[in-house]
Enzyme design. Structure first.
Site, PDB file in Angstrom:
ATOM      1  N   LYS A  36      34.643 -27.952   4.015  1.00  0.00           N
ATOM      2  CA  LYS A  36      34.663 -27.582   2.590  1.00  0.00           C
ATOM      3  C   LYS A  36      34.594 -26.062   2.437  1.00  0.00           C
ATOM      4  CE  LYS A  36      29.729 -28.481   2.538  1.00  0.00           C
ATOM      5  NZ  LYS A  36      28.736 -29.553   2.449  1.00  0.00           N
ATOM      6  N   ARG A 145      19.869 -35.957  -4.672  1.00  0.00           N
ATOM      7  CA  ARG A 145      21.018 -35.212  -5.185  1.00  0.00           C
ATOM      8  C   ARG A 145      22.098 -36.258  -5.433  1.00  0.00           C
ATOM      9  NH1 ARG A 145      23.528 -30.397  -1.613  1.00  0.00           N
ATOM     10  NH2 ARG A 145      24.290 -32.235  -0.513  1.00  0.00           N
ATOM     11  N   TYR A 287      24.955   4.892  -5.156  1.00  0.00           N
ATOM     12  CA  TYR A 287      24.568   4.588  -6.538  1.00  0.00           C
ATOM     13  C   TYR A 287      23.059   4.565  -6.707  1.00  0.00           C
ATOM     14  CZ  TYR A 287      29.345   3.271  -7.756  1.00  0.00           C
ATOM     15  OH  TYR A 287      30.678   3.285  -8.005  1.00  0.00           O
ATOM     16  N   MET A 335      31.130  -1.752  -4.054  1.00  0.00           N
ATOM     17  CA  MET A 335      32.183  -2.763  -4.011  1.00  0.00           C
ATOM     18  C   MET A 335      33.033  -2.642  -2.745  1.00  0.00           C
ATOM     19  SD  MET A 335      35.156  -3.601  -6.811  1.00  0.00           S
ATOM     20  CE  MET A 335      34.025  -3.881  -8.152  1.00  0.00           C
TER      21      MET A 335
HETATM   22  C1  LIG Z   1      28.085 -29.631   3.707  1.00  0.00           C
HETATM   23  C2  LIG Z   1      27.710 -30.970   4.196  1.00  0.00           C
HETATM   24  C3  LIG Z   1      27.477 -31.198   5.558  1.00  0.00           C
HETATM   25  C4  LIG Z   1      27.474 -30.082   6.584  1.00  0.00           C
HETATM   26  O1  LIG Z   1      26.287 -29.354   6.490  1.00  0.00           O
HETATM   27  P1  LIG Z   1      25.904 -28.239   7.595  1.00  0.00           P
HETATM   28  O2  LIG Z   1      24.501 -27.911   7.288  1.00  0.00           O
HETATM   29  O3  LIG Z   1      26.833 -27.096   7.357  1.00  0.00           O
HETATM   30  O4  LIG Z   1      26.105 -28.881   8.912  1.00  0.00           O
HETATM   31  C5  LIG Z   1      27.228 -32.489   5.977  1.00  0.00           C
HETATM   32  N1  LIG Z   1      27.184 -33.511   5.086  1.00  0.00           N
HETATM   33  C6  LIG Z   1      27.384 -33.332   3.762  1.00  0.00           C
HETATM   34  C7  LIG Z   1      27.316 -34.490   2.841  1.00  0.00           C
HETATM   35  C8  LIG Z   1      27.628 -32.063   3.270  1.00  0.00           C
HETATM   36  O5  LIG Z   1      27.810 -31.882   1.969  1.00  0.00           O
END
Ligand SMILES: *Cc1c(COP(=O)(O)O)cnc(C)c1O
Length: 392
Positions: A36, A145, A287, A335
């Protein structure tokens, strides 16, 4: 004159090495590689193709190349981009579909879906689909969650099993909230609730993210879901002595031996010095004049800033490597630039190479200096950062 601008060097042989290391911890488990957010900033398509590449090259650590079993993404657009780029292997949507109309797109593109709520269940059961979907049923075991409540499990499972829209062999999943803390009992409770809910179901199961893979062998089951670890970053709290080499609990609880895992960072973020200047004692930099030199010194200006994804909140003293030499960041991150204190005896010149994180400098250490986590730094790499592949 030819100065390097912000560049992320991607080392695909490190990726393959990390995959092999993960597999060595749980040799019988399959790997659902988590890609992702543009493969955590590493480039979605590039990482996917490398993970499935069968080319049996031997990298510098002597591992032959191994392949992932499936890919996970968070959004349908990410999955469709992978299909367009020629990825034919299994792809799982970790949050499932967001729109009932997408179900037909999932079926046509052979995308697998997580089901985590009633709305998704109802949409799936009532849809008219060209072919049944592969489903991963997500149960909430305490993170609160995503996921159905444990007491809803039987009903969801039965309805999915009975539906013509669902393929046989549903994968049962849950997610760990505290796996990076080896002393937190919440993980043990999540594992035992997961066991209890799925007891008697003859299905594959999956629970472990990177931290679960490293620290909780009881969470391994049939599918591992590594994200961060694939990219060569430890999911456990950063300790300077153990950036890439760390201890993992062994799968074989009887032997009770820990295994050393050695991962290699896939991304190394580099740029170069574009100015080197003298500063007198009492003069400030950048800055807000946020840093003032106590003594005469030499300041280096590096062509990277928050516009490239370098964290604006990196504090004074955050390590930066100039020609491999560790020097402190001073003044505010701009930046397009940062400034470092090279010291009064500095020999560095305009054009010299600067490493912000990666090989020799863990992104986890930079994250700690910026009061964030390595995940955020990796996914925040912006479009203007050049990507190059390191020589294998
Ligand atoms: C992002 C995610 C992972 C991977 O998590 P890491 O800590 O990067 O290994 C695994 N399972 C789900 C459901 C996730 O959303």
């Amino acid at each position: 004159m030819a100065l390097t601008t912000a560049t992320a060097i991607i080392n695909l042989s490190a990726l393959k090495h990390n995959l092999a290391q993960i597999k060595s911890l749980a040799p019988t488990a399959k790997v659902l590689a988590v890609l992702k957010a543009n493969a955590y900033g590493h480039g979605l398509e590039r990482i996917a193709h490398a993970l499935f590449s069968e080319q049996a090259k031997i990298n510098e650590h002597g591992h032959s190349s191994t392949t992932a079993d499936a890919i996970a993404v968070a959004r349908i657009d990410e999955a469709l981009a992978l299909r367009s780029s020629g990825i034919t292997q299994p792809i799982v949507l970790l949050e499932g579909f967001f729109n009932a109309k997408d179900l037909a797109i999932l079926a046509v593109n052979n995308l697998q879906t997580v089901i985590h709520n009633h709305q998704q269940l109802d949409a799936l059961l009532t849809a008219t689909l060209p072919s049944p979907l592969k489903v991963w049923l997500k149960i909430d075991t305490g993170m609160h969650r995503l996921g159905i409540n444990p007491e809803e499990f039987s009903s969801f499972y039965q309805q999915l099993t009975d539906s013509v829209n669902v393929q046989k062999n549903i994968v049962l999943m849950s997610h760990l909230g505290c796996a990076d803390d080896k002393s937190n009992q919440a993980t043990r409770q999540q594992i035992s609730l997961f066991e209890k809910v799925t007891l008697g179901c003859n299905e594959e199961r999956t629970l472990a993210n990177s931290a679960g893979i490293c620290a909780w062998p009881a969470s391994h089951y049939q599918w591992l879901r590594p994200g961060l670890l694939l990219y060569g970053v430890s999911p456990l709290p950063f300790e300077s002595s153990t950036a890439n080499l760390f201890t993992c609990a062994s799968e074989n609880a009887l032997q009770n031996t820990d295994v050393m895992l050695n991962v290699q960072p896939v991304m190394t973020l580099k740029s170069s010095l574009i100015a080197v200047r003298q500063l007198a004692a009492g003069e400030s930099v950048g800055y807000g004049n946020a840093w003032t030199s106590k003594q005469k010194t030499i300041i280096g200006v590096v062509a990277i800033g928050y516009g490239d994804g370098y964290p604006r909140h990196a504090k004074n003293g955050t390590p930066v490597l100039v020609n491999g030499r560790r020097v402190p960041l001073v003044g505010r991150v701009s930046m397009d630039m940062i400034t470092v204190d090279l010291g009064m005896n500095a020999q560095e010149q305009v054009g010299d190479v600067v490493t912000l994180w990666g090989e020799q400098l863990s992104v986890a250490e930079i994250a700690q200096c910026a009061t964030t986590i390595p995940y955020e730094l990796l996914c925040n790499i912006t479009r203007r950062v050049q990507i190059t592949l390191s020589a294998l």
